[in-house]
Scaffold this motif. Structure first.
Motif, PDB file in Angstrom:
ATOM      1  N   PRO A  93      -2.952  -4.143   6.330  1.00  0.00           N
ATOM      2  CA  PRO A  93      -4.082  -3.477   5.659  1.00  0.00           C
ATOM      3  C   PRO A  93      -3.890  -3.311   4.161  1.00  0.00           C
ATOM      4  O   PRO A  93      -4.858  -3.238   3.407  1.00  0.00           O
ATOM      5  N   ALA A  94      -2.640  -3.230   3.725  1.00  0.00           N
ATOM      6  CA  ALA A  94      -2.345  -3.094   2.294  1.00  0.00           C
ATOM      7  C   ALA A  94      -1.079  -3.876   1.996  1.00  0.00           C
ATOM      8  O   ALA A  94      -0.184  -3.994   2.847  1.00  0.00           O
ATOM      9  N   VAL A  95      -0.993  -4.415   0.792  1.00  0.00           N
ATOM     10  CA  VAL A  95       0.140  -5.264   0.446  1.00  0.00           C
ATOM     11  C   VAL A  95       0.681  -4.896  -0.933  1.00  0.00           C
ATOM     12  O   VAL A  95      -0.012  -4.303  -1.763  1.00  0.00           O
ATOM     13  N   SER A  96       1.927  -5.272  -1.137  1.00  0.00           N
ATOM     14  CA  SER A  96       2.577  -5.096  -2.430  1.00  0.00           C
ATOM     15  C   SER A  96       2.439  -6.385  -3.225  1.00  0.00           C
ATOM     16  O   SER A  96       2.608  -7.478  -2.682  1.00  0.00           O
ATOM     17  N   THR A  97       2.115  -6.262  -4.509  1.00  0.00           N
ATOM     18  CA  THR A  97       1.987  -7.433  -5.377  1.00  0.00           C
ATOM     19  C   THR A  97       2.718  -7.166  -6.686  1.00  0.00           C
ATOM     20  O   THR A  97       3.133  -6.031  -6.965  1.00  0.00           O
ATOM     21  N   SER A  98       2.828  -8.181  -7.513  1.00  0.00           N
ATOM     22  CA  SER A  98       3.474  -8.010  -8.819  1.00  0.00           C
ATOM     23  C   SER A  98       2.656  -7.128  -9.743  1.00  0.00           C
ATOM     24  O   SER A  98       3.156  -6.659 -10.767  1.00  0.00           O
ATOM     25  N   ASN A  99       1.387  -6.895  -9.397  1.00  0.00           N
ATOM     26  CA  ASN A  99       0.520  -6.028 -10.201  1.00  0.00           C
ATOM     27  C   ASN A  99       0.232  -4.705  -9.523  1.00  0.00           C
ATOM     28  O   ASN A  99      -0.701  -3.994  -9.896  1.00  0.00           O
ATOM     29  N   GLY A 100       1.035  -4.364  -8.504  1.00  0.00           N
ATOM     30  CA  GLY A 100       0.887  -3.076  -7.844  1.00  0.00           C
ATOM     31  C   GLY A 100       0.359  -3.213  -6.426  1.00  0.00           C
ATOM     32  O   GLY A 100      -0.089  -4.282  -6.011  1.00  0.00           O
ATOM     33  N   PRO A 101       0.397  -2.111  -5.678  1.00  0.00           N
ATOM     34  CA  PRO A 101      -0.102  -2.134  -4.298  1.00  0.00           C
ATOM     35  C   PRO A 101      -1.628  -2.191  -4.268  1.00  0.00           C
ATOM     36  O   PRO A 101      -2.299  -1.647  -5.142  1.00  0.00           O
ATOM     37  N   VAL A 102      -2.168  -2.855  -3.239  1.00  0.00           N
ATOM     38  CA  VAL A 102      -3.612  -3.015  -3.169  1.00  0.00           C
ATOM     39  C   VAL A 102      -4.018  -3.192  -1.710  1.00  0.00           C
ATOM     40  O   VAL A 102      -3.262  -3.736  -0.902  1.00  0.00           O
TER      41      VAL A 102
END
Length: 246
Positions: A112-121
């Motif tokens: 449902p939510a993921v971590s990315t290089s630009n923050g969690p979303v």
């Protein structure tokens, strides 16, 4: 995720995956950098769907804003992928990345939510954001996304506009894909029901060009590409562009 939400996410994921053949063909005909940008998009899909998080996610507007501010890192990633590889080698890499990313997006239980290089979303917002990225790449390659991809992109951009300028004074319409109500930048009427008295309506190509800054409000008005009514409707000119063109 609830079943209805999961089905919605799966449709969004499939819509993004459906753009890959369009982008791959266009990028291959454009050059090495376009192929490297396409590979980076696919690799981001692969990285993010395997990085679930419980950290409170950013909103769509926050996430897209962070991506826009991180354009230097985006360029570095593209250059690193491109390196000194030949066009043919990059095409083979792009074929492989596209296939892997499409398989990843077809998984039945995406997080449902993921971590990315630009923050969690939230995953839906990641998919919306990557569809916007796909549209930017398509624009660079002189092509467009398919109808479903265009709809997903424009709805995302309209949502960002609504989040940044909340309210019910102005309605921006992009038939048949998107409509969003906005607040005025100056004192305007508080509208609670029906259509606000201030309306901006345009076509999809014009809205996208305004959103990425390749067309100015003045140019659009002079070319009769906007239908504007209400004293506060011109405030939208000061809310543009919405995303940064790569």
């Amino acid at each position: 995720m609830a079943e209805r939400t999961q089905l919605s996410v799966q449709r969004m994921a499939q819509t993004l995956a459906d753009q890959f053949p369009i982008l791959l063909q266009a990028a291959a005909g454009t050059g090495r950098r376009a192929l490297a940008e396409f590979i980076a998009l696919c690799e981001e899909v692969l990285s993010c769907v395997d990085s679930p998080t419980r950290t409170t996610p950013d909103s769509l507007a926050q996430f897209i804003g962070a991506r826009d501010a991180d354009v230097m890192n985006h360029d570095e990633t593209t250059r690193a992928i491109m390196g000194t590889e030949s066009l043919g080698t990059l095409r083979r890499q792009a074929d492989n990345a596209s296939s892997q990313a499409a398989v990843a997006l077809a998984r039945p239980n995406l997080p449902p939510a993921v971590s990315t290089s630009n923050g969690p979303v939230h995953l839906p917002d990641l998919l919306r954001s990557l569809t916007v990225e796909a549209a930017l790449l398509a624009d660079h390659c002189g092509t467009t996304l398919d109808r479903a991809g265009t709809a997903q992109c424009l709805r995302a951009v309209a949502s960002v506009l609504g989040e940044r300028f909340p309210g019910h004074t102005i309605e921006v319409r992009v038939p048949p894909f998107a409509a969003v109500q906005l607040g005025s930048l100056t004192a305007g009427p508080v509208h609670h029901r029906g259509t606000p008295p201030n309306v901006v309506e345009t076509d999809t190509a014009t809205f996208w060009a305004l959103a990425i800054g390749t067309l100015s409000w003045t140019q659009a008005r002079e070319a009769h590409r906007l239908r504007v009514s209400g004293v506060h409707a011109p405030d939208v000119a000061q809310m543009l562009p919405i995303v940064r063109r790569r």
